[in-house]
Enzyme design. Structure first.
Site, PDB file in Angstrom:
ATOM      1  N   HIS A 100       0.847  -1.196   0.000  1.00 12.14           N
ATOM      2  CA  HIS A 100       0.000   0.000   0.000  1.00 12.14           C
ATOM      3  C   HIS A 100       0.880   1.242   0.000  1.00 12.14           C
ATOM      4  CE1 HIS A 100      -2.899   2.998   1.430  1.00 12.14           C
ATOM      5  NE2 HIS A 100      -3.839   2.188   0.967  1.00 12.14           N
TER       6      HIS A 100
ATOM      7  N   GLU B 223      -3.068   2.215  -7.506  1.00 13.90           N
ATOM      8  CA  GLU B 223      -3.310   3.387  -6.668  1.00 13.90           C
ATOM      9  C   GLU B 223      -2.711   4.619  -7.357  1.00 13.90           C
ATOM     10  OE1 GLU B 223      -3.013   3.236  -2.101  1.00 13.90           O
ATOM     11  OE2 GLU B 223      -1.418   1.936  -2.826  1.00 13.90           O
TER      12      GLU B 223
ATOM     13  N   GLY C 195      -5.131  12.959  -1.518  1.00 13.72           N
ATOM     14  CA  GLY C 195      -4.835  14.070  -0.631  1.00 13.72           C
ATOM     15  C   GLY C 195      -4.175  15.259  -1.291  1.00 13.72           C
TER      16      GLY C 195
END
Length: 265
Positions: free
Chosen positions: A156, A228, A234
């Site tokens: 991740h 991803e 963000g």
């Protein structure tokens, strides 16, 4: 090729809009990140997405289109058990929909218990790459399987960014998990500086190749590669369906070169 997308966003309101955007492209599966935006992204949003799917895909229902992958670990107001029960109620009887919740280690037992009798599978957010040894604080693949876990997330972006995860350790974790009988979700993706430098294709392909080093053609059947777009997490920027589709195509081409077109699909 490339009809599988991951949308990396922090704001729950953006999840719905991106979901709609991807649905319009005729995707097969939609990865909806952030297990702990679920309390914000629940009944109303999912029902609206379901209606949107039906209206844009000739009556196909939501269970034909959505894979929920939840993989972050921030705090939340509601418990994992409550969240799982809500999702279970929404997906009751929809056995064609694969739902995987990757929860923090301390929540695994409660999550496995809450998911019993549902079509929800429980995964972990990380795994150690050694089978056993003096590694204080680490969780082995065997520990996870003994807890009732079926999936594990490795690589991740937050693990890479904050905890020194490398492509090589992602590979070690993936192999350890596969050898223990777990299904592995390998995350790949580029940072904003990588995209701006025009090296997305090279970087994501390299991440994929290294992550899969030493993994057999039989084992690849138990591997999911999740893209991803880290640059869209963000930052206020949004990954479009076309951008995600392009990178997923790169991943598929890389897998095809290593294992053949059937594995890539």
């Amino acid at each position: 090729a490339g009809k599988m997308h991951g949308a990396g966003v922090d704001e729950p309101v953006m999840n719905l809009e991106i979901a709609k955007q991807f649905v319009e492209t005729g995707i097969d599966m939609l990865l909806v990140p952030a297990p702990y935006t679920v309390p914000y992204f629940m009944e109303q949003d999912l029902k609206e997405i379901a209606d949107y799917v039906r209206s844009h895909n000739k009556g196909k229902s939501i269970e034909d289109k959505v894979l929920l992958l939840t993989a972050n670990g921030t705090s939340q107001d509601s418990s994992d058990s409550d969240t799982i029960k809500k999702i279970a109620d929404l997906t009751s009887g929809k056995n064609d929909c694969d739902i995987v919740l990757c929860v923090p280690f301390v929540d695994i037992q409660a999550a496995v218990s809450a998911a019993k009798g549902t079509n929800i599978k429980i995964g972990a957010q990380n795994v150690h790459f050694e089978e056993k040894g003096a590694y204080t604080g680490e969780i082995s693949a065997k520990m996870l399987t003994e807890c009732g876990v079926e999936y594990v997330n490795v690589g991740h972006s937050e693990r890479r960014q904050y905890f020194g995860e490398t492509d090589e350790t992602v590979n070690l974790r993936a192999k350890a998990a596969l050898n223990a009988g777990l299904k592995v979700i390998i995350c790949v993706g580029e940072m904003l500086k990588d995209r701006e430098q025009g090296i997305t294709a090279e970087l994501v392909s390299l991440q994929t190749k290294i992550a899969l080093l030493g993994i057999t053609a039989e084992q690849i059947k138990n591997v999911i590669i999740a893209y991803e777009p880290v640059w869209a997490i963000g930052t206020g920027k949004t990954a479009t369906a076309e951008q995600a589709d392009e990178v997923c195509g790169i991943i598929r081409n890389t897998v095809a070169a290593l294992y053949g077109s059937e594995a890539a699909e």
